[in-house]
Design a protein around this motif. Structure first.
Motif, mmCIF file in Angstrom:
data_model
loop_
_atom_site.group_PDB
_atom_site.id
_atom_site.type_symbol
_atom_site.label_atom_id
_atom_site.label_comp_id
_atom_site.label_asym_id
_atom_site.label_seq_id
_atom_site.Cartn_x
_atom_site.Cartn_y
_atom_site.Cartn_z
ATOM 1 N N LEU A 143 9.148 1.765 12.552
ATOM 2 C CA LEU A 143 8.824 2.705 11.478
ATOM 3 C C LEU A 143 9.379 2.170 10.168
ATOM 4 O O LEU A 143 10.513 1.666 10.119
ATOM 5 N N TRP A 144 8.585 2.299 9.140
ATOM 6 C CA TRP A 144 8.980 1.743 7.818
ATOM 7 C C TRP A 144 8.999 2.872 6.812
ATOM 8 O O TRP A 144 8.070 3.698 6.746
ATOM 9 N N ARG A 145 10.052 2.907 6.030
ATOM 10 C CA ARG A 145 10.186 3.914 4.965
ATOM 11 C C ARG A 145 10.662 3.223 3.699
ATOM 12 O O ARG A 145 11.393 2.227 3.759
ATOM 13 N N LEU B 294 0.833 -1.204 0.000
ATOM 14 C CA LEU B 294 0.000 0.000 0.000
ATOM 15 C C LEU B 294 0.865 1.251 0.000
ATOM 16 O O LEU B 294 0.567 2.230 -0.704
ATOM 17 N N CYS B 295 1.936 1.249 0.798
ATOM 18 C CA CYS B 295 2.831 2.406 0.832
ATOM 19 C C CYS B 295 3.476 2.630 -0.532
ATOM 20 O O CYS B 295 3.531 3.764 -1.037
ATOM 21 N N ILE B 296 3.987 1.559 -1.125
ATOM 22 C CA ILE B 296 4.648 1.695 -2.428
ATOM 23 C C ILE B 296 3.648 2.152 -3.486
ATOM 24 O O ILE B 296 3.915 3.059 -4.283
ATOM 25 N N GLY B 297 2.457 1.528 -3.507
ATOM 26 C CA GLY B 297 1.455 1.901 -4.501
ATOM 27 C C GLY B 297 0.953 3.307 -4.309
ATOM 28 O O GLY B 297 0.768 4.059 -5.290
ATOM 29 N N VAL C 263 1.269 8.064 14.645
ATOM 30 C CA VAL C 263 2.676 7.846 14.983
ATOM 31 C C VAL C 263 3.540 7.925 13.727
ATOM 32 O O VAL C 263 4.621 8.541 13.725
ATOM 33 N N ALA C 264 3.082 7.294 12.641
ATOM 34 C CA ALA C 264 3.848 7.341 11.395
ATOM 35 C C ALA C 264 4.001 8.764 10.902
ATOM 36 O O ALA C 264 5.098 9.193 10.509
ATOM 37 N N LEU D 88 4.854 4.320 7.329
ATOM 38 C CA LEU D 88 4.141 3.244 8.004
ATOM 39 C C LEU D 88 4.680 3.070 9.416
ATOM 40 O O LEU D 88 5.899 3.086 9.627
ATOM 41 N N ALA D 89 3.752 2.922 10.359
ATOM 42 C CA ALA D 89 4.100 2.539 11.723
ATOM 43 C C ALA D 89 3.454 1.196 12.005
ATOM 44 O O ALA D 89 2.240 1.042 11.853
ATOM 45 N N VAL D 90 4.283 0.238 12.408
ATOM 46 C CA VAL D 90 3.802 -1.119 12.614
ATOM 47 C C VAL D 90 4.217 -1.576 14.008
ATOM 48 O O VAL D 90 5.316 -1.258 14.485
#
Length: 442
Positions: free
Chosen positions: A433-435, A325-328, A384-385, A392-394
């Motif tokens: 956190l994801w980037r 979802l983040c990439i798209g 948070v993200a 993305l915050a997971v």
């Protein structure tokens, strides 16, 4: 059965038919013609309408004694075979209609005439008087109505079996009556029954086709508003989630940033186009990962992994879906005009834990969703993200449940864990956190 007229009209008026004249000569009595019968030599013989004699054949060809012409001409025939008997001399002409169908086999005209003469001499004629014709009329009127009523009865197998039983009973009654010397018509009830039954069947077929098209269209529309896998479960088990169920599941939230303020400057048509593109993007990624969109919240969506039943890979699939979802979404925003893409962003939150899956709604509408602390935390993780400038915050719970082989480790950069307070919740939570490793191409 067939019927042979006993009278016919000639140039001189009414005349007796060949079988009646032969029988009258053989008995030496003048026949008395009356309505519904004729009297000959002390025998009262019932007739059909228009003074026709019903014929009931005794059997197949040569049941009535038959002697070939060559045997007579050569003198080989036994004289006792024809002595004191009525002898009908005739020949069969093939191809000119001199062969008549019977229940046994086709008979030549000479044997048909001999059968009629035998009936007149023996008086063993099948009964077909006014009463029998009245019964035929009643059967022709009632049988179609009863068959249609039975076929329409609940439109079930029971109605079909009842209609078939009625036909069998009618055929059996007609056969029994004929064996008892009563000629009930078979053609009249069939002719009267066929049109309404065929019409009823055609109407039912058309109605059934329209009903099937209606339910197919309805099912198609329902699939657009409810996940197909949930619809299948509801079809197989209508009581699915009538009672709430506690289970583990993964929850993913995605939301566009800045869309509310941007929509004030855009017209409603452009807002609708952007939302339609965004919703299609979310639906494509969620469907590919096997998740379920429980609802679209305007410019956001809530996604659930764990229904209709939990699976061991729910967390891994949710992690993969969140990354995709983040990439798209990043690629979609990069493809927008600069005036739009610079003002829009997105944030994603994902968490794993115990939920309560149930049906919610009023009397007229239900929807399937998940509630509980896990859902609330997943929603707060989007804040948070955004607060950390991440896409993305997971939660650490989701990553541990997904395993080290999940897509987040391969398709982006994970940092953490960070002990982070969650708004509205006491204590802190271990958050990753994801980037994206680099801006994705448009």
């Amino acid at each position: 059965p067939v019927a042979i007229p006993m009278l016919f009209r000639s140039d001189d008026g009414l005349a007796m038919s060949f079988p009646l004249r032969v029988a009258a000569l053989a008995t030496g009595a003048e026949p008395l013609i009356e309505p519904e019968r004729l009297v000959l030599g002390g025998l009262s013989i019932p007739t059909d309408a228009d003074h026709a004699l019903p014929i009931a054949f005794y059997g197949p060809r040569r049941t009535i004694r038959t002697i070939g012409a060559d045997a007579l001409l050569s003198g080989e025939a036994d004289p006792a075979a024809i002595q004191d008997r009525i002898v009908v001399i005739g020949m069969t002409v093939i191809g000119v209609g001199d062969i008549f169908p019977t229940p046994f086999e086709s008979l030549p005209g000479v044997e048909v005439m001999a059968t009629a003469i035998t009936h007149l001499m023996a008086g063993d004629v099948v009964l077909r008087d006014r009463t029998v014709r009245t019964v035929d009329g009643l059967v022709a009127a009632l049988l179609p109505m009863m068959l249609v009523a039975l076929l329409a009865w609940r439109r079930s197998v029971a109605g079909l079996l009842a209609a078939a039983s009625l036909v069998v009973i009618w055929i059996g009654a007609s056969t029994l009556a004929f064996s008892s010397g009563i000629w009930l018509s078979a053609a009249l009830p069939i002719a009267a029954t066929a049109p309404p039954v065929i019409l009823f069947g055609a109407v039912q077929l058309l109605s059934g086709r329209r009903r099937a098209q209606y339910f197919a269209k309805r099912s198609q529309l329902l699939e657009e508003f409810q996940a197909p896998v949930i619809q299948q479960w509801l079809t197989a088990n209508p009581k699915f989630l009538v009672e709430p169920v506690r289970q583990n599941a993964a929850i993913v939230f995605i939301d566009l940033s800045g869309f509310t303020s941007l929509s004030e400057a855009l017209g409603p048509d452009r807002v609708r186009e952007l939302l339609k593109e965004f919703h299609a993007l979310v639906d494509r990624e969620v469907t590919a990962c096997g998740g379920m969109i429980t609802s679209f919240l305007g410019d956001g969506a809530m996604i659930l992994f764990g229904l209709p039943e939990p699976a061991s890979h729910d967390a891994a699939k949710a992690a993969e879906c969140a990354a995709h979802l983040c990439i798209g979404a990043a690629r979609w925003l990069a493809a927008q005009p600069q005036s739009l893409g610079a003002k829009l962003g997105f944030k994603v939150g994902a968490h794993y834990g115990t939920i309560v899956a149930s049906r919610l709604g009023g009397m007229s509408h239900h929807h399937i969703t998940a509630t509980g602390d896990t859902v609330n935390v997943a929603s707060r993780l989007m804040e948070v993200a955004a607060g950390h400038g991440a896409e993305l915050a997971v939660s650490d719970e989701l990553l541990r449940a997904a395993g080290r082989d999940c897509a987040m480790y391969e398709e982006g950069e994970l940092t953490g864990p960070h002990d982070t307070p969650i708004r509205g919740r006491s204590g802190s939570l271990a958050i990753w956190l994801w980037r994206s490793p680099r801006p994705p191409p448009s």
